[in-house]
Motif scaffolding. Structure first.
Motif, PDB file in Angstrom:
ATOM      1  N   ASP A   1      37.032  42.702  41.820  1.00  0.00           N
ATOM      2  CA  ASP A   1      37.540  43.913  42.486  1.00  0.00           C
ATOM      3  C   ASP A   1      38.933  43.672  43.051  1.00  0.00           C
ATOM      4  O   ASP A   1      39.823  44.510  42.925  1.00  0.00           O
ATOM      5  CB  ASP A   1      36.588  44.336  43.625  1.00  0.00           C
ATOM      6  CG  ASP A   1      35.326  45.018  43.122  1.00  0.00           C
ATOM      7  OD1 ASP A   1      34.335  45.058  43.882  1.00  0.00           O
ATOM      8  OD2 ASP A   1      35.311  45.514  41.973  1.00  0.00           O
ATOM      9  N   ARG A   2      39.101  42.536  43.695  1.00  0.00           N
ATOM     10  CA  ARG A   2      40.397  42.218  44.277  1.00  0.00           C
ATOM     11  C   ARG A   2      41.475  42.119  43.187  1.00  0.00           C
ATOM     12  O   ARG A   2      42.592  42.583  43.357  1.00  0.00           O
ATOM     13  CB  ARG A   2      40.275  40.888  45.036  1.00  0.00           C
ATOM     14  CG  ARG A   2      41.541  40.362  45.689  1.00  0.00           C
ATOM     15  CD  ARG A   2      41.888  38.958  45.196  1.00  0.00           C
ATOM     16  NE  ARG A   2      40.780  38.018  45.289  1.00  0.00           N
ATOM     17  CZ  ARG A   2      40.635  37.156  46.281  1.00  0.00           C
ATOM     18  NH1 ARG A   2      41.503  37.131  47.267  1.00  0.00           N
ATOM     19  NH2 ARG A   2      39.619  36.333  46.297  1.00  0.00           N
TER      20      ARG A   2
ATOM     21  N   ARG B   1      31.806  39.459  42.192  1.00  0.00           N
ATOM     22  CA  ARG B   1      32.259  40.825  41.961  1.00  0.00           C
ATOM     23  C   ARG B   1      33.505  41.120  42.803  1.00  0.00           C
ATOM     24  O   ARG B   1      34.439  41.759  42.353  1.00  0.00           O
ATOM     25  CB  ARG B   1      31.144  41.811  42.275  1.00  0.00           C
ATOM     26  CG  ARG B   1      31.584  43.264  42.166  1.00  0.00           C
ATOM     27  CD  ARG B   1      30.423  44.184  41.942  1.00  0.00           C
ATOM     28  NE  ARG B   1      29.924  44.064  40.579  1.00  0.00           N
ATOM     29  CZ  ARG B   1      29.257  45.011  39.952  1.00  0.00           C
ATOM     30  NH1 ARG B   1      29.023  46.157  40.553  1.00  0.00           N
ATOM     31  NH2 ARG B   1      28.818  44.825  38.735  1.00  0.00           N
ATOM     32  N   ALA B   2      33.494  40.632  44.038  1.00  0.00           N
ATOM     33  CA  ALA B   2      34.634  40.855  44.927  1.00  0.00           C
ATOM     34  C   ALA B   2      35.907  40.244  44.337  1.00  0.00           C
ATOM     35  O   ALA B   2      36.996  40.809  44.468  1.00  0.00           O
ATOM     36  CB  ALA B   2      34.358  40.263  46.302  1.00  0.00           C
ATOM     37  N   GLU B   3      35.766  39.079  43.714  1.00  0.00           N
ATOM     38  CA  GLU B   3      36.929  38.446  43.083  1.00  0.00           C
ATOM     39  C   GLU B   3      37.513  39.384  42.037  1.00  0.00           C
ATOM     40  O   GLU B   3      38.729  39.562  41.953  1.00  0.00           O
ATOM     41  CB  GLU B   3      36.534  37.125  42.402  1.00  0.00           C
ATOM     42  CG  GLU B   3      35.906  36.088  43.291  1.00  0.00           C
ATOM     43  CD  GLU B   3      36.921  35.218  44.019  1.00  0.00           C
ATOM     44  OE1 GLU B   3      36.495  34.241  44.653  1.00  0.00           O
ATOM     45  OE2 GLU B   3      38.136  35.517  43.967  1.00  0.00           O
TER      46      GLU B   3
ATOM     47  N   GLN C   1      30.041  37.937  45.784  1.00  0.00           N
ATOM     48  CA  GLN C   1      31.313  37.214  45.858  1.00  0.00           C
ATOM     49  C   GLN C   1      32.071  37.280  44.544  1.00  0.00           C
ATOM     50  O   GLN C   1      33.274  37.548  44.525  1.00  0.00           O
ATOM     51  CB  GLN C   1      31.094  35.735  46.215  1.00  0.00           C
ATOM     52  CG  GLN C   1      30.969  35.503  47.709  1.00  0.00           C
ATOM     53  CD  GLN C   1      30.986  34.038  48.084  1.00  0.00           C
ATOM     54  OE1 GLN C   1      31.503  33.200  47.346  1.00  0.00           O
ATOM     55  NE2 GLN C   1      30.414  33.698  49.223  1.00  0.00           N
TER      56      GLN C   1
END
Lengths: 236, 234
Positions: free
Chosen positions: A110-111, A106-108, A104
């Motif tokens: 990446d986004r 990391r996704a923040e 999660q």
């Protein structure tokens, strides 16, 4: 100016960093290297002299742009892919904060890395950097409200946080801040006062100061930004 | 759609419009992972992506988005990477490798897929045709066809853009070409793929089209976009 600065091939673990000190994406990778305390072998590429189009460099990066890195036989271009690679490669505490391992978190990041395109797009509507510097274009001061949408966008992520992804500084902060540095060198102080008075402006200003206060910020960015500033103002 | 999700894990809610290209990339990723999900269709043509309930999921007001428990995520590439990162299956590790160098290869290509789409759009101009009363620009075919060499240079003699294994990079990089095919005539495609890199890319697209879930995810959506696009041209 930090322990991660340039070293010879032996100490650098064979990491070669190809960049131009003026290029914004190059400076994002350079900030990442500094934040990681990574050792590297500096390979400056003068884009104003066309060195990025010479055969020797095209072997490193066939796309003919900066930045690029080389480790042994592995070549990599695209500043965001390089930044994430460097963090993935280093197993240090710093790397894990700069680009978290949890899905999660990391996704923040990446986004947010992807969002930097939108932020830059908004800013460029006013400053039109590329066109002004290289193609006889003009800035569009009437586009300031459009450009200022970038402030609300980024401030939305900052809210009660010091950094765009939360409590820790990440590589997303470097990439998202870059368009705002460009804005500052391409506009007058009066323009900047007006720009930062838009919604989100004071939050973004405080965050930019946090980044500018980093010990390696000047070393990585000052000369490059100053050079762009001189060229841009001479064109308008 | 397979039952690969480990027990006790929260299920993914996928908010998407079956026509939207980036939404179909995420759908392909879920299918490739064999990941169960709850479909939450959002009809772009009815403006459902701008309604308050949806903006609560994705304030950017676009598709796709996902929701896993309380966690909401937008941006198709970030979503695809996240879905692979959170899964510990063999499929996930192939689709988005863990090793730094292999992962960087995929990351670089995910960024390249944006450039591929930009080039394709120079000819097909999908947004301006469908939403802005514009026209396609067939005179830009040579420019658009630069995308073929761009991707073929990565494919070389391999089956997939990163080498011998399919990754999410193949899903994102091929998406623009499938869109191109649905919005152009057979003659235009013949000319397009005759450019450098064209035959390599065609063979790779055939490989992707042959995946068991390809039609499920893409067929109706591509047909629907083509139908709207062609109506606007006439």
């Amino acid at each position: 100016m930090g322990s991660g600065a340039s070293s010879g091939p032996k100490e650098s673990g064979g990491l070669e960093f190809y960049w131009d000190f003026r290029s914004p994406p190059s400076r994002c990778v350079h900030m990442t290297l500094k934040a990681l305390g990574a050792k590297y072998d500096p390979k400056p590429v003068d884009i104003f002299k066309g060195e990025h189009k010479k055969p020797d460099y095209l072997k490193i990066n066939p796309a003919g742009k900066v930045p690029a890195i080389k480790i042994g036989n592995f070549n990599l271009n695209e500043s965001r892919a390089i930044a994430t690679f460097l963090c993935n490669k280093y197993n240090t505490a710093a790397a894990k904060k700069l680009y978290p391992r949890g899905a999660q978190q990391r996704a923040e990041v990446d986004r947010l890395l992807l969002l930097s395109d939108e932020v830059d797009g908004a800013i460029q509507k006013q400053i039109n950097l590329g066109a002004v510097m290289f193609a006889g274009g003009r800035p569009s001061p009437d586009q300031m409200p459009e450009a200022a949408k970038s402030l609300k966008l980024v401030a939305g992520y900052l809210q009660n946080n010091n950094w765009v992804a939360g409590n820790n500084m990440t590589i997303a902060d470097f990439f998202l801040a870059t368009p705002f540095w460009l804005y500052e060198i391409c506009t007058s102080e009066d323009d900047q006062d007006e720009f930062f008075s838009y919604e989100g402006g004071s939050t973004v200003k405080a965050w930019l100061k946090r980044i500018r206060d980093l010990p390696y910020f000047e070393e990585v960015n000052a000369k490059g930004l100053e050079t762009f500033k001189q060229i841009y103002s001479s064109k308008v | 759609m397979g039952s690969g999700s480990s027990s006790g894990r929260q299920e993914v809610e996928l908010y998407w419009d079956y026509r939207s290209p980036p939404a179909r990339c995420v759908h392909m990723t879920l299918a490739a992972l064999g990941e169960k999900f709850t479909p939450k269709p959002v009809d772009l043509f009815k403006g459902e992506h701008k309604k308050p309930e949806y903006l609560a999921i994705n304030p950017a007001g676009k598709v796709p988005a996902i929701k896993v428990g309380n966690f909401c995520l937008n941006e198709s590439k970030a979503i695809a990477c996240y879905l692979c990162n959170r899964s510990n299956t063999a499929a996930a590790k192939k689709l988005y490798p863990k090793g730094a160098q292999q992962r960087a290869e995929v990351d670089r290509l995910l960024l390249l897929s944006g450039d591929v789409m930009d080039l394709i759009q120079k000819q097909i101009a999908m947004f301006t045709v469908i939403f802005g009363g514009g026209q396609p620009k067939p005179e830009n075919m040579d420019e658009a066809a630069k995308s073929l060499k761009m991707v073929a240079d990565y494919l070389e003699n391999n089956n997939w853009v990163t080498g011998s294994t399919m990754t999410i990079a193949d899903i994102f990089c091929s998406n623009p070409f499938f869109l191109y095919d649905s919005l152009t005539t057979d003659e235009q495609q013949k000319e397009f793929y005759s450019h450098e890199g064209g035959s390599t890319v065609k063979a790779w697209m055939k490989r992707i089209r042959g995946l068991p879930y390809f039609d499920d995810v893409n067929e109706k959506g591509l047909e629907a976009i083509a139908s709207v696009y062609k109506t606007k041209l006439n």
